[in-house]
Design a protein around this motif. Structure first.
Motif, PDB file in Angstrom:
ATOM      1  N   ALA A 215      59.757  34.223  31.239  1.00 10.99           N
ATOM      2  CA  ALA A 215      59.683  33.490  32.499  1.00 10.99           C
ATOM      3  C   ALA A 215      58.318  33.718  33.127  1.00 10.99           C
ATOM      4  O   ALA A 215      57.610  34.679  32.791  1.00 10.99           O
ATOM      5  CB  ALA A 215      60.794  33.927  33.449  1.00 10.99           C
ATOM      6  N   HIS A 216      57.968  32.832  34.070  1.00  8.83           N
ATOM      7  CA  HIS A 216      56.609  32.770  34.608  1.00  8.83           C
ATOM      8  C   HIS A 216      56.659  32.680  36.121  1.00  8.83           C
ATOM      9  O   HIS A 216      57.545  32.054  36.699  1.00  8.83           O
ATOM     10  CB  HIS A 216      55.928  31.514  34.044  1.00  8.83           C
ATOM     11  N   GLY A 217      55.644  33.295  36.780  1.00 11.42           N
ATOM     12  CA  GLY A 217      55.542  33.112  38.223  1.00 11.42           C
ATOM     13  C   GLY A 217      54.530  34.035  38.864  1.00 11.42           C
ATOM     14  O   GLY A 217      54.062  35.006  38.262  1.00 11.42           O
ATOM     15  N   THR A 218      54.204  33.720  40.107  1.00 10.19           N
ATOM     16  CA  THR A 218      53.306  34.586  40.885  1.00 10.19           C
ATOM     17  C   THR A 218      54.067  35.757  41.472  1.00 10.19           C
ATOM     18  O   THR A 218      53.453  36.720  41.957  1.00 10.19           O
ATOM     19  CB  THR A 218      52.644  33.798  42.025  1.00 10.19           C
ATOM     20  N   LYS A 219      55.404  35.676  41.443  1.00 10.94           N
ATOM     21  CA  LYS A 219      56.247  36.760  41.971  1.00 10.94           C
ATOM     22  C   LYS A 219      57.233  37.241  40.922  1.00 10.94           C
ATOM     23  O   LYS A 219      58.321  37.710  41.240  1.00 10.94           O
ATOM     24  CB  LYS A 219      56.999  36.276  43.224  1.00 10.94           C
ATOM     25  N   ILE A 220      56.834  37.136  39.665  1.00  5.41           N
ATOM     26  CA  ILE A 220      57.723  37.462  38.566  1.00  5.41           C
ATOM     27  C   ILE A 220      57.975  38.960  38.443  1.00  5.41           C
ATOM     28  O   ILE A 220      58.926  39.414  37.813  1.00  5.41           O
ATOM     29  CB  ILE A 220      57.162  36.885  37.241  1.00  5.41           C
ATOM     30  N   VAL A 221      57.086  39.765  39.036  1.00  6.81           N
ATOM     31  CA  VAL A 221      57.259  41.220  39.117  1.00  6.81           C
ATOM     32  C   VAL A 221      57.065  41.644  40.559  1.00  6.81           C
ATOM     33  O   VAL A 221      56.412  40.952  41.352  1.00  6.81           O
ATOM     34  CB  VAL A 221      56.285  41.982  38.193  1.00  6.81           C
ATOM     35  N   ASP A 222      57.602  42.805  40.893  1.00  8.01           N
ATOM     36  CA  ASP A 222      57.484  43.347  42.255  1.00  8.01           C
ATOM     37  C   ASP A 222      56.194  44.131  42.356  1.00  8.01           C
ATOM     38  O   ASP A 222      56.110  45.267  41.868  1.00  8.01           O
ATOM     39  CB  ASP A 222      58.695  44.240  42.548  1.00  8.01           C
ATOM     40  N   LEU A 223      55.196  43.549  42.980  1.00  4.44           N
ATOM     41  CA  LEU A 223      53.879  44.179  43.071  1.00  4.44           C
ATOM     42  C   LEU A 223      53.890  45.411  43.966  1.00  4.44           C
ATOM     43  O   LEU A 223      52.953  46.226  43.920  1.00  4.44           O
ATOM     44  CB  LEU A 223      52.847  43.180  43.601  1.00  4.44           C
TER      45      LEU A 223
END
Length: 225
Positions: A215-223
């Motif tokens: 999956a893809h995204g700018t919020k795909i992980v918790d920065l």
């Protein structure tokens, strides 16, 4: 579960990798959907990503915002950008070309094949294959045209299609049924990569419902983890 983080220039790349992302889509100008970043950014991002075991980076090849119908000069610019990214260690490129047809857009098979041919030739010269993602230009196609495009793009050597499953701005939850249809059609041919509203909070549920492992995204992980 492979999480692809969409990075605007060098911003948050290291934080994303530390939070579990293992592929970076490198862009500039996310406000207009992403364009090709500068040469310096490409070089430094690749160096950052390759310092992490198992991490890879794909560079978006898009000369401007707006539509995905390109001029001869823009195609030449994209060819140069593909060569540059590959020569500096990119693991793949992200591209997509359309043409006007009917009441909307159609896949520009000739233009897309032209760019993929450049990517393949550069990969052969470097002794390793470049990954190729067809980006969200895919979402400008009609549902039936998308199914046909999956077959055409797979034959060309595309290994991922990034798609929201519907028009930009719609909640991804509204598009899950269509995304599941796309994933079923693409199985064994290429990877349907859901994006646009996929976050670290909903990614496991969405991936399970779609039967996908990426999956893809700018919020795909918790920065902030």
């Amino acid at each position: 579960m492979l999480r692809e983080f969409c990075a605007e220039n060098l911003t948050d790349i290291e934080a994303a990798l530390n939070a579990g992302a293992r592929r970076i889509e490198l862009c500039d100008n996310l406000a207009c959907g992403g364009t090709t970043p500068s040469a310096g950014v490409i070089e430094q991002a690749i160096a950052l990503v390759h310092a992490y075991e198992g991490a890879s980076v794909r560079v978006i090849i898009r000369p401007r915002g707006g539509d995905f119908v390109y001029s001869k000069s823009e195609f030449k610019a994209m060819e140069t950008d593909i060569r540059y990214a590959a020569a500096n260690g990119a693991d793949g490129v992200v591209l997509g070309c359309l043409k006007r047809g009917g009441d909307g857009f159609e896949l520009d098979s000739e233009g897309t094949r032209r760019l993929i041919s450049v990517a393949c030739s550069v990969g052969e010269m470097r002794g390793r294959e470049l990954g190729i993602t067809f980006h969200m230009a895919f979402d400008e196609l009609g549902p039936q045209a998308q199914l046909q495009a999956i077959d055409v793009l797979a034959d060309m050597g595309v290994d991922h299609i990034l798609t929201h499953g519907g028009r930009s701005g719609t909640p991804i939850e509204e598009n899950l049924s269509h995304l599941a249809d796309l994933a079923r059609h693409a199985k064994g041919k290429l990877v349907i990569l859901p994006g646009g509203g996929v976050t670290y909070e909903n990614v496991k549920r969405i991936a399970k419902e779609l039967g996908v492992k990426e999956a893809h995204g700018t919020k795909i992980v918790d920065l902030n983890r």
